[in-house]
Scaffold this motif. Structure first.
Motif, mmCIF file in Angstrom:
data_model
loop_
_atom_site.group_PDB
_atom_site.id
_atom_site.type_symbol
_atom_site.label_atom_id
_atom_site.label_comp_id
_atom_site.label_asym_id
_atom_site.label_seq_id
_atom_site.Cartn_x
_atom_site.Cartn_y
_atom_site.Cartn_z
ATOM 1 N N HIS A 101 0.815 -1.127 -0.124
ATOM 2 C CA HIS A 101 0.021 -0.245 -0.150
ATOM 3 C C HIS A 101 0.743 1.245 -0.079
ATOM 4 C CE1 HIS A 101 0.836 1.093 3.963
ATOM 5 N NE2 HIS A 101 0.792 -0.112 4.310
ATOM 6 N N ARG A 102 0.370 2.263 -0.566
ATOM 7 C CA ARG A 102 0.905 3.472 -0.666
ATOM 8 C C ARG A 102 0.807 4.429 0.563
ATOM 9 N NH1 ARG A 102 1.131 3.785 -6.863
ATOM 10 N NH2 ARG A 102 0.659 1.292 -7.080
ATOM 11 N N ALA A 103 1.348 5.429 0.562
ATOM 12 C CA ALA A 103 0.835 6.498 1.786
ATOM 13 C C ALA A 103 -0.388 7.124 1.410
ATOM 14 C CB ALA A 103 2.077 7.602 1.987
ATOM 15 N N GLY A 104 -1.184 7.350 2.195
ATOM 16 C CA GLY A 104 -2.278 7.996 2.195
ATOM 17 C C GLY A 104 -3.471 6.964 1.534
ATOM 18 N N THR A 105 -4.239 7.308 0.596
ATOM 19 C CA THR A 105 -5.156 6.657 -0.069
ATOM 20 C C THR A 105 -4.850 6.468 -1.622
ATOM 21 O OG1 THR A 105 -6.555 8.689 -0.423
ATOM 22 C CG2 THR A 105 -7.137 7.224 1.532
ATOM 23 N N GLU A 106 -3.794 6.977 -2.006
ATOM 24 C CA GLU A 106 -3.458 6.915 -3.451
ATOM 25 C C GLU A 106 -3.398 5.265 -3.673
ATOM 26 O OE1 GLU A 106 0.286 7.725 -6.305
ATOM 27 O OE2 GLU A 106 0.287 8.750 -4.482
ATOM 28 N N GLY A 107 -3.709 4.944 -4.960
ATOM 29 C CA GLY A 107 -3.575 3.468 -5.477
ATOM 30 C C GLY A 107 -4.488 2.489 -4.810
ATOM 31 N N ARG A 108 -5.393 2.927 -3.705
ATOM 32 C CA ARG A 108 -6.334 2.007 -2.885
ATOM 33 C C ARG A 108 -7.329 1.423 -3.743
ATOM 34 N NH1 ARG A 108 -7.013 3.785 3.409
ATOM 35 N NH2 ARG A 108 -4.611 3.485 3.768
ATOM 36 N N VAL A 109 -7.528 0.041 -3.925
ATOM 37 C CA VAL A 109 -8.616 -0.567 -4.502
ATOM 38 C C VAL A 109 -9.577 -0.945 -3.606
ATOM 39 C CG1 VAL A 109 -9.303 -2.204 -6.312
ATOM 40 C CG2 VAL A 109 -7.185 -0.708 -6.671
ATOM 41 N N SER A 110 -10.820 -0.740 -3.601
ATOM 42 C CA SER A 110 -11.725 -1.377 -2.667
ATOM 43 C C SER A 110 -11.777 -2.878 -2.619
ATOM 44 C CB SER A 110 -13.094 -0.911 -2.946
ATOM 45 O OG SER A 110 -14.201 -1.234 -1.941
ATOM 46 N N GLY A 111 -11.852 -3.222 -1.440
ATOM 47 C CA GLY A 111 -12.131 -4.968 -1.391
ATOM 48 C C GLY A 111 -10.616 -5.516 -1.321
ATOM 49 N N PRO A 112 -10.707 -6.789 -0.756
ATOM 50 C CA PRO A 112 -9.454 -7.480 -0.620
ATOM 51 C C PRO A 112 -8.711 -7.947 -1.807
ATOM 52 C CG PRO A 112 -11.273 -9.048 -0.208
ATOM 53 C CD PRO A 112 -11.738 -7.752 -0.427
ATOM 54 N N GLU A 113 -7.573 -8.171 -1.680
ATOM 55 C CA GLU A 113 -6.438 -8.729 -2.957
ATOM 56 C C GLU A 113 -7.492 -10.007 -3.603
ATOM 57 O OE1 GLU A 113 -3.976 -10.358 -5.504
ATOM 58 O OE2 GLU A 113 -4.799 -11.353 -3.734
ATOM 59 N N PRO A 114 -7.751 -9.852 -5.062
ATOM 60 C CA PRO A 114 -8.796 -10.646 -5.510
ATOM 61 C C PRO A 114 -8.277 -12.099 -5.490
ATOM 62 C CG PRO A 114 -8.152 -8.766 -6.996
ATOM 63 C CD PRO A 114 -7.209 -8.538 -5.781
ATOM 64 N N ASP A 115 -7.057 -12.417 -5.273
ATOM 65 C CA ASP A 115 -6.795 -13.825 -5.022
ATOM 66 C C ASP A 115 -6.497 -14.320 -3.573
ATOM 67 O OD1 ASP A 115 -6.989 -14.433 -7.812
ATOM 68 O OD2 ASP A 115 -4.900 -13.602 -8.062
ATOM 69 N N ARG A 116 -6.525 -13.143 -2.780
ATOM 70 C CA ARG A 116 -6.501 -13.366 -1.428
ATOM 71 C C ARG A 116 -5.100 -13.595 -1.054
ATOM 72 N NH1 ARG A 116 -11.355 -12.618 1.896
ATOM 73 N NH2 ARG A 116 -9.855 -12.471 3.689
ATOM 74 N N GLN A 117 -4.232 -13.226 -2.013
ATOM 75 C CA GLN A 117 -2.526 -13.372 -1.935
ATOM 76 C C GLN A 117 -2.388 -12.831 -0.463
ATOM 77 O OE1 GLN A 117 -0.691 -12.008 -5.125
ATOM 78 N NE2 GLN A 117 0.713 -13.850 -5.155
ATOM 79 N N SER A 118 -1.465 -13.695 0.207
ATOM 80 C CA SER A 118 -0.776 -13.074 1.436
ATOM 81 C C SER A 118 0.033 -11.721 1.260
ATOM 82 C CB SER A 118 0.174 -14.416 1.972
ATOM 83 O OG SER A 118 0.464 -14.065 3.297
ATOM 84 N N TYR A 119 -0.111 -10.821 2.299
ATOM 85 C CA TYR A 119 0.604 -9.676 2.380
ATOM 86 C C TYR A 119 -0.366 -8.628 1.419
ATOM 87 C CZ TYR A 119 4.774 -11.803 4.581
ATOM 88 O OH TYR A 119 5.435 -12.332 5.319
#
Length: 145
Positions: A101-119
Motif C-alpha cells: 500500500h502507498r501513503a495516504g489513499t493513493e492507489g487503493r482499490v476497494s476490497g481484498p486482494e482478488p486472489d487473497r494473496q498473502s500480504y
C-alpha cells in the motif's frame, strides 16, 4: 536484535489507554514518576512488540506516527472485530499495483486482494489522536520469516 517497543505520541494518556484496552490489548505497565512523567505500555494480543505512550515520553506531536502495522490472518474478521469494539475502521482494500500500500489513499482499490494473496489485503484505523494503524493480512510468510 528484536523490535520490542514503539513509542506512540498522544495528547491524553488516559483516553488513549482506554482506547487500546478496549481493543483487548494487555496493560503491561502504568508508571508515574512525578507530575511530568508517566509511561504506559500495552501489547496487542499475540504480539512480541508493545507500544509505549505517556507524559514526558516523546517530543513528537500527538498523532504524528503513521503506518504502524498489525498482522492478521483474516482481514475481514479482524475488521469486523474492530468495528464491534467501536473503532472507526476503514474498508478492506488492496493496492492497484499489487505490491504494497502507498501513503495516504493513493492507489487503493476497494476490497481484498482478488486472489487473497498473502500480504495483499489491508484495512486501517487511527487512535483518538490520529496515530495511524494498518492491518495487513498475512496467511503465508515469505521465506526466512
Amino acid at each position: 536484535m528484536k523490535l520490542e517497543v514503539v513509542v506512540v505520541p498522544v495528547a491524553d494518556v488516559d483516553r488513549t489507554k482506554d482506547f487500546y484496552k478496549a481493543l483487548g490489548w494487555r496493560e503491561d505497565a502504568d508508571v508515574a514518576a512525578g507530575a511530568d512523567f508517566r509511561v504506559v505500555q500495552l501489547t496487542p494480543p499475540g504480539s512480541p512488540c508493545s507500544i509505549i505512550f505517556g507524559s514526558g515520553v516523546t517530543s513528537a506531536a500527538p498523532g504524528s506516527t503513521q503506518g504502524l502495522h498489525l498482522i492478521v490472518d483474516d482481514i475481514e474478521a479482524a475488521r469486523s472485530e474492530l468495528a464491534e469494539r467501536g473503532v472507526d475502521v476503514g474498508e478492506v482494500f488492496h493496492d492497484a499495483g499489487g505490491v504494497f500500500h502507498r501513503a495516504g489513499t493513493e492507489g487503493r482499490v476497494s476490497g481484498p486482494e482478488p486472489d487473497r494473496q498473502s500480504y495483499g489485503s489491508y484495512t486501517s484505523f487511527s487512535d483518538p489522536d490520529g496515530n495511524g494503524w494498518i492491518l495487513q493480512e498475512v496467511t503465508t510468510r515469505l521465506p526466512g520469516r
